[in-house]
Design a protein around this motif. Structure first.
Motif, PDB file in Angstrom:
ATOM      1  N   HIS A 112      10.416  46.667 -82.647  1.00  0.00           N
ATOM      2  CA  HIS A 112       9.544  45.501 -82.589  1.00  0.00           C
ATOM      3  C   HIS A 112       9.157  45.082 -83.999  1.00  0.00           C
ATOM      4  O   HIS A 112       8.977  45.920 -84.880  1.00  0.00           O
ATOM      5  CB  HIS A 112       8.286  45.852 -81.779  1.00  0.00           C
ATOM      6  CG  HIS A 112       7.319  44.728 -81.634  1.00  0.00           C
ATOM      7  ND1 HIS A 112       7.673  43.510 -81.085  1.00  0.00           N
ATOM      8  CD2 HIS A 112       6.007  44.610 -81.979  1.00  0.00           C
ATOM      9  CE1 HIS A 112       6.623  42.707 -81.095  1.00  0.00           C
ATOM     10  NE2 HIS A 112       5.603  43.361 -81.638  1.00  0.00           N
ATOM     11  N   TYR A 113       9.045  43.772 -84.221  1.00  0.00           N
ATOM     12  CA  TYR A 113       8.664  43.223 -85.515  1.00  0.00           C
ATOM     13  C   TYR A 113       7.285  42.556 -85.432  1.00  0.00           C
ATOM     14  O   TYR A 113       6.964  41.921 -84.430  1.00  0.00           O
ATOM     15  CB  TYR A 113       9.665  42.146 -85.964  1.00  0.00           C
ATOM     16  CG  TYR A 113      11.043  42.636 -86.300  1.00  0.00           C
ATOM     17  CD1 TYR A 113      11.360  43.021 -87.590  1.00  0.00           C
ATOM     18  CD2 TYR A 113      12.042  42.684 -85.329  1.00  0.00           C
ATOM     19  CE1 TYR A 113      12.642  43.451 -87.919  1.00  0.00           C
ATOM     20  CE2 TYR A 113      13.318  43.110 -85.633  1.00  0.00           C
ATOM     21  CZ  TYR A 113      13.612  43.497 -86.936  1.00  0.00           C
ATOM     22  OH  TYR A 113      14.873  43.923 -87.257  1.00  0.00           O
TER      23      TYR A 113
ATOM     24  N   ASN B 204       6.504  35.417 -77.574  1.00  0.00           N
ATOM     25  CA  ASN B 204       7.815  36.062 -77.645  1.00  0.00           C
ATOM     26  C   ASN B 204       8.672  35.521 -76.504  1.00  0.00           C
ATOM     27  O   ASN B 204       8.335  35.670 -75.335  1.00  0.00           O
ATOM     28  CB  ASN B 204       7.663  37.580 -77.517  1.00  0.00           C
ATOM     29  CG  ASN B 204       8.949  38.314 -77.870  1.00  0.00           C
ATOM     30  OD1 ASN B 204      10.049  37.851 -77.574  1.00  0.00           O
ATOM     31  ND2 ASN B 204       8.806  39.468 -78.497  1.00  0.00           N
ATOM     32  N   GLN B 205       9.789  34.882 -76.838  1.00  0.00           N
ATOM     33  CA  GLN B 205      10.637  34.251 -75.826  1.00  0.00           C
ATOM     34  C   GLN B 205      11.687  35.211 -75.267  1.00  0.00           C
ATOM     35  O   GLN B 205      12.675  34.800 -74.699  1.00  0.00           O
ATOM     36  CB  GLN B 205      11.324  33.021 -76.420  1.00  0.00           C
ATOM     37  CG  GLN B 205      10.347  31.945 -76.851  1.00  0.00           C
ATOM     38  CD  GLN B 205      11.051  30.699 -77.341  1.00  0.00           C
ATOM     39  OE1 GLN B 205      12.097  30.304 -76.823  1.00  0.00           O
ATOM     40  NE2 GLN B 205      10.482  30.068 -78.356  1.00  0.00           N
ATOM     41  N   GLY B 206      11.463  36.476 -75.419  1.00  0.00           N
ATOM     42  CA  GLY B 206      12.385  37.469 -74.872  1.00  0.00           C
ATOM     43  C   GLY B 206      12.610  38.578 -75.862  1.00  0.00           C
ATOM     44  O   GLY B 206      12.262  39.729 -75.638  1.00  0.00           O
ATOM     45  N   ALA B 207      13.209  38.253 -77.008  1.00  0.00           N
ATOM     46  CA  ALA B 207      13.416  39.237 -78.081  1.00  0.00           C
ATOM     47  C   ALA B 207      13.317  38.520 -79.418  1.00  0.00           C
ATOM     48  O   ALA B 207      14.135  38.711 -80.303  1.00  0.00           O
ATOM     49  CB  ALA B 207      14.775  39.920 -77.922  1.00  0.00           C
ATOM     50  N   THR B 208      12.329  37.662 -79.538  1.00  0.00           N
ATOM     51  CA  THR B 208      12.212  36.833 -80.751  1.00  0.00           C
ATOM     52  C   THR B 208      11.066  37.268 -81.644  1.00  0.00           C
ATOM     53  O   THR B 208      10.547  36.491 -82.424  1.00  0.00           O
ATOM     54  CB  THR B 208      12.020  35.349 -80.357  1.00  0.00           C
ATOM     55  OG1 THR B 208      10.861  35.232 -79.540  1.00  0.00           O
ATOM     56  CG2 THR B 208      13.229  34.813 -79.643  1.00  0.00           C
ATOM     57  N   CYS B 209      10.628  38.540 -81.517  1.00  0.00           N
ATOM     58  CA  CYS B 209       9.540  39.002 -82.383  1.00  0.00           C
ATOM     59  C   CYS B 209       9.962  38.979 -83.846  1.00  0.00           C
ATOM     60  O   CYS B 209       9.143  38.748 -84.734  1.00  0.00           O
ATOM     61  CB  CYS B 209       9.108  40.413 -81.981  1.00  0.00           C
ATOM     62  SG  CYS B 209      10.449  41.616 -81.931  1.00  0.00           S
TER      63      CYS B 209
ATOM     64  N   SER C  92      17.971  33.041 -77.432  1.00  0.00           N
ATOM     65  CA  SER C  92      16.595  33.404 -77.767  1.00  0.00           C
ATOM     66  C   SER C  92      16.254  34.795 -77.275  1.00  0.00           C
ATOM     67  O   SER C  92      15.235  35.350 -77.669  1.00  0.00           O
ATOM     68  CB  SER C  92      15.616  32.393 -77.177  1.00  0.00           C
ATOM     69  OG  SER C  92      15.623  32.451 -75.773  1.00  0.00           O
ATOM     70  N   PHE C  93      17.097  35.385 -76.417  1.00  0.00           N
ATOM     71  CA  PHE C  93      16.870  36.750 -75.954  1.00  0.00           C
ATOM     72  C   PHE C  93      17.727  37.760 -76.714  1.00  0.00           C
ATOM     73  O   PHE C  93      17.714  38.935 -76.421  1.00  0.00           O
ATOM     74  CB  PHE C  93      17.168  36.874 -74.448  1.00  0.00           C
ATOM     75  CG  PHE C  93      16.056  36.351 -73.597  1.00  0.00           C
ATOM     76  CD1 PHE C  93      15.069  37.195 -73.133  1.00  0.00           C
ATOM     77  CD2 PHE C  93      15.970  35.002 -73.299  1.00  0.00           C
ATOM     78  CE1 PHE C  93      14.029  36.706 -72.348  1.00  0.00           C
ATOM     79  CE2 PHE C  93      14.938  34.512 -72.516  1.00  0.00           C
ATOM     80  CZ  PHE C  93      13.967  35.371 -72.051  1.00  0.00           C
TER      81      PHE C  93
ATOM     82  N   ARG D 100      -0.634  37.692 -80.430  1.00  0.00           N
ATOM     83  CA  ARG D 100      -1.928  38.241 -80.805  1.00  0.00           C
ATOM     84  C   ARG D 100      -2.136  38.162 -82.316  1.00  0.00           C
ATOM     85  O   ARG D 100      -1.243  38.493 -83.085  1.00  0.00           O
ATOM     86  CB  ARG D 100      -2.035  39.705 -80.359  1.00  0.00           C
ATOM     87  CG  ARG D 100      -1.983  39.908 -78.862  1.00  0.00           C
ATOM     88  CD  ARG D 100      -1.970  41.378 -78.529  1.00  0.00           C
ATOM     89  NE  ARG D 100      -3.136  42.057 -79.076  1.00  0.00           N
ATOM     90  CZ  ARG D 100      -3.240  43.377 -79.160  1.00  0.00           C
ATOM     91  NH1 ARG D 100      -2.222  44.148 -78.764  1.00  0.00           N
ATOM     92  NH2 ARG D 100      -4.330  43.940 -79.643  1.00  0.00           N
ATOM     93  N   VAL D 101      -3.335  37.726 -82.716  1.00  0.00           N
ATOM     94  CA  VAL D 101      -3.711  37.671 -84.129  1.00  0.00           C
ATOM     95  C   VAL D 101      -5.019  38.430 -84.288  1.00  0.00           C
ATOM     96  O   VAL D 101      -5.971  38.178 -83.551  1.00  0.00           O
ATOM     97  CB  VAL D 101      -3.876  36.219 -84.619  1.00  0.00           C
ATOM     98  CG1 VAL D 101      -4.228  36.208 -86.095  1.00  0.00           C
ATOM     99  CG2 VAL D 101      -2.603  35.418 -84.359  1.00  0.00           C
TER     100      VAL D 101
END
Length: 651
Positions: free
Chosen positions: A246-247, A34-39, A77-78, A266-267
């Motif tokens: 969150h996605y 996650n690069q900040g808020a890229t979920c 990206s945020f 996480r997977v």
């Protein structure tokens, strides 16, 4: 408030033993950072990546970095975006149309005259209503529902027919091989001027039949030879409220029965119940499906095709092999350095053992070594030369000096290269002691000092087991990093459980740490009266009303001469607006499982910031005795006065 001085601390976690995953269980799937808020982007990218036909097309894109290929800068990206909006900006020419494009016919059909208006439109995803619909089929029924244009709402036909009663609706000309369904989980609240999340229960099947009831969704022009039977491939989930959250995604990469959860980096393996049924939503359940992806059975073999190395563009294959060689070289270098350090350590230890017998006795000193785990018992003694340095003697052992005043280990261990000669370890406050405490380390001391070790009690929501974990993080890490690390080690009551980190001082909740708090600012809990505790945030605590309060609760007993002593495990309790103490007591007794006869002896009141106690009566409104604004968990708390041995929770 007590302030610790030690540079690092451990984390004790209260909870069940972690589930060990065997190599056979490990998946070959990886997550995305996650690069900040890229979920939102990560969940969609995972879904698209696991459509092999689409992946082949992406491999041919001449790009070095994905977010840059969208023309994004670091700030972009945020900025969190909508999945649908993002998806429509990832066009790989031709492939998007082949996979995702369908067509629908909008029509208006006059009832009393022979006049009809039609318009063909393409779509890449379908927006389906959730509110008022129990499942996907109900949403499709609503989508093609016929609207009557009559009365003041008559349809203006051509000049010949004028205003006419008419039927208006939508039917599908064709569906795409990959069907993306956007579930309308939001309503706009004009009063609050904000988006409101719709958490209604909404079911969706593993197999979706859009030819049902003799093709009720299809237009007369549709090709009826195409079988529109779809299999669920992925479920994109949103957890949170209308203006944030969150996605993540549940995906069947091969359409087998095995689902995987892709949650940023996480997977994890998941069963069908968690991936599908638990995402239906329902009352007060914020995690729920936000987007569904189905693959048509008749196109499945082509879409879920094999992707081999030759499908990847040459420049990507070259880059991957170069990076792989660099990683292998770096791993080999680390192994060689570790082996060299081990050999050096063994040889130096051997040399030192011989030196102990050969040193000049005039400069020697018999040193008593004690384990930090048993600080009052001598473990062994050694005769050491006071001319030796700390770094000469120790590499995988860390030493702590003795406090001659309080007769215990000092708070701060001796740092690497922190003293000149051993003689400096024994002098403190102009007093000398020949006691040292030691810890056997599993990594070299210089490396350990670059990390921050944490000690946290983890409280499982439904279990009382206690397990100790040692967590090490970089010095610049935050409480949020601690929480994320704990989630990978402990058993949660459900996969989307949220955690918080508390400081407990003298059996009272003293502080709730924000996720952005730097770990180096947290007090070191080496003393018995100070601990860190991580716990799950209960669902009822996430949906507080405007006048509800989250109040700390602590047990205490009266000692002789009116002294007070806190004991037991403190916790949080939601106090509702207008709730009487009598109602609060019922919830406390149920939570602590205290027998009626014993509970009748308990007294209740409010402790204030100035350590003043006010007893409450059963008919008192608890919230009326609280400050209008919460001043932190230490400002006011609910005190439970009873004997220290009268409750299992109080031990």
């Amino acid at each position: 408030m007590y302030f610790g001085y030690q540079d690092d601390y451990e984390v004790f976690v209260k909870g069940p033993q972690p589930r060990i995953i065997s190599p056979a269980e490990e998946t070959r799937y990886v997550g995305l950072t996650n690069q900040g808020a890229t979920c939102y982007m990560n969940s969609l990218l995972q879904t698209l990546y696991h459509i092999p036909y689409f992946r082949k097309a992406v491999y041919k894109m001449p790009t070095n970095e994905l977010t840059k290929s969208f023309g994004w800068n670091k700030h972009d990206s945020f900025m969190q975006s909508d999945v649908q909006e993002f998806n429509r900006g990832t066009v790989v020419e031709g492939t998007i149309q082949d996979l995702f494009e369908g067509h629908q016919m909008n029509y208006i059909d006059c009832i009393n005259v022979d006049y009809k208006s039609t318009r063909k439109e393409s779509f890449y995803d379908l927006q389906l209503d959730v509110k008022g619909c129990e499942d996907v089929y109900a949403s499709f029924d609503k989508y093609v529902e016929v609207e009557r244009l009559e009365g003041d709402n008559k349809y203006q036909a051509d000049q010949q027919h004028g205003l006419q009663d008419a039927k208006k609706g939508v039917l599908f000309i064709d569906f795409p091989p990959v069907l993306q369904l956007q579930l309308k989980r939001y309503d706009y609240d004009f009063v609050q001027d904000t988006l409101v999340k719709i958490n209604d229960r909404y079911e969706f099947p593993l197999q979706l039949d859009l030819d049902r009831e003799d093709g009720k969704y299809l237009s007369p022009d549709a090709d009826r030879s195409v079988r529109n039977l779809y299999t669920l491939h992925s479920v994109l989930v949103h957890s949170g409220v209308g203006n944030g959250g969150h996605y993540y995604a549940f995906i069947r990469p091969t359409l087998s029965e095995q689902w995987f959860k892709f949650n940023d980096g996480r997977v994890s393996k998941e069963d069908t119940r968690w991936a599908v049924e638990e995402q239906y939503g329902g009352e007060a359940r914020h995690p729920n499906a936000y987007m569904l992806v189905y693959i048509r059975e008749s196109d499945k073999d082509e879409i879920m095709c094999n992707v081999d190395e030759m499908d990847i563009a040459k420049h990507l294959r070259v880059r991957y092999k170069k990076e792989q060689k660099e990683r292998e070289a770096e791993e080999l270098k680390k192994k060689e350095e570790a082996e060299a350090a081990r050999i050096k350590h063994l040889s130096e230890q051997f040399r030192r053992d011989i030196d102990f017998d050969l040193v000049d006795r005039n400069g020697d000193q018999v040193v008593h070594f004690r384990s930090l785990e048993k600080p009052k018992e001598d473990d062994f003694t050694l005769e050491l030369s006071m001319a030796l340095t700390y770094d000469d003697v120790m590499e995988r052992i860390r030493l702590t000096s003795h406090d001659c005043v309080f007769l215990r280990p000092i708070p701060q261990a001796i740092s690497y290269r922190g003293v000149g000669h051993l003689s400096e370890m024994f002098t403190r406050y102009n007093r000398s002691s020949k006691i040292l405490y030691y810890e056997v380390l599993d990594i070299p001391l210089p490396e350990l000092q670059c990390l921050r070790s944490l000690k946290v009690e983890f409280c499982h929501a439904t279990k009382d087991d206690t397990v100790v974990y040692r967590i090490r993080l970089p010095q610049e890490s935050t409480v949020g990093d601690v929480i994320n690390d704990l989630k990978t080690k402990v058993e949660l009551s459900h996969p989307d459980a949220e955690l918080r980190l508390l400081e407990i001082f003298m059996h009272r909740i003293h502080e709730i740490f924000p996720l952005s708090e730097e770990n180096e600012k947290i007090n070191d809990p080496y003393r018995g009266d100070l601990t860190l505790r991580a716990e799950e945030i209960l669902e009822e605590e996430k949906n507080l009303g405007p006048q509800d309060r989250l109040l700390p609760v602590s047990h205490f007993t009266k000692e002789p001469y009116s002294a007070r002593r806190n004991f037991g495990e403190p916790y949080f309790l939601v106090i509702h607006e207008g709730e009487t103490l009598d109602a609060v007591k019922l919830r406390i007794q149920k939570k602590l499982q205290v027998p009626d006869e014993e509970f009748a002896q308990w007294k209740f009141g409010i402790w204030s910031l100035i350590d003043r106690f006010e007893y409450l009566q059963d008919s008192d409104i608890v919230s009326s005795h609280l400050y209008k604004k919460a001043g932190g968990p230490w400002a006011q708390y609910l005190g439970l006065e009873h004997s220290s041995n009268s409750s299992p929770e109080a031990t």
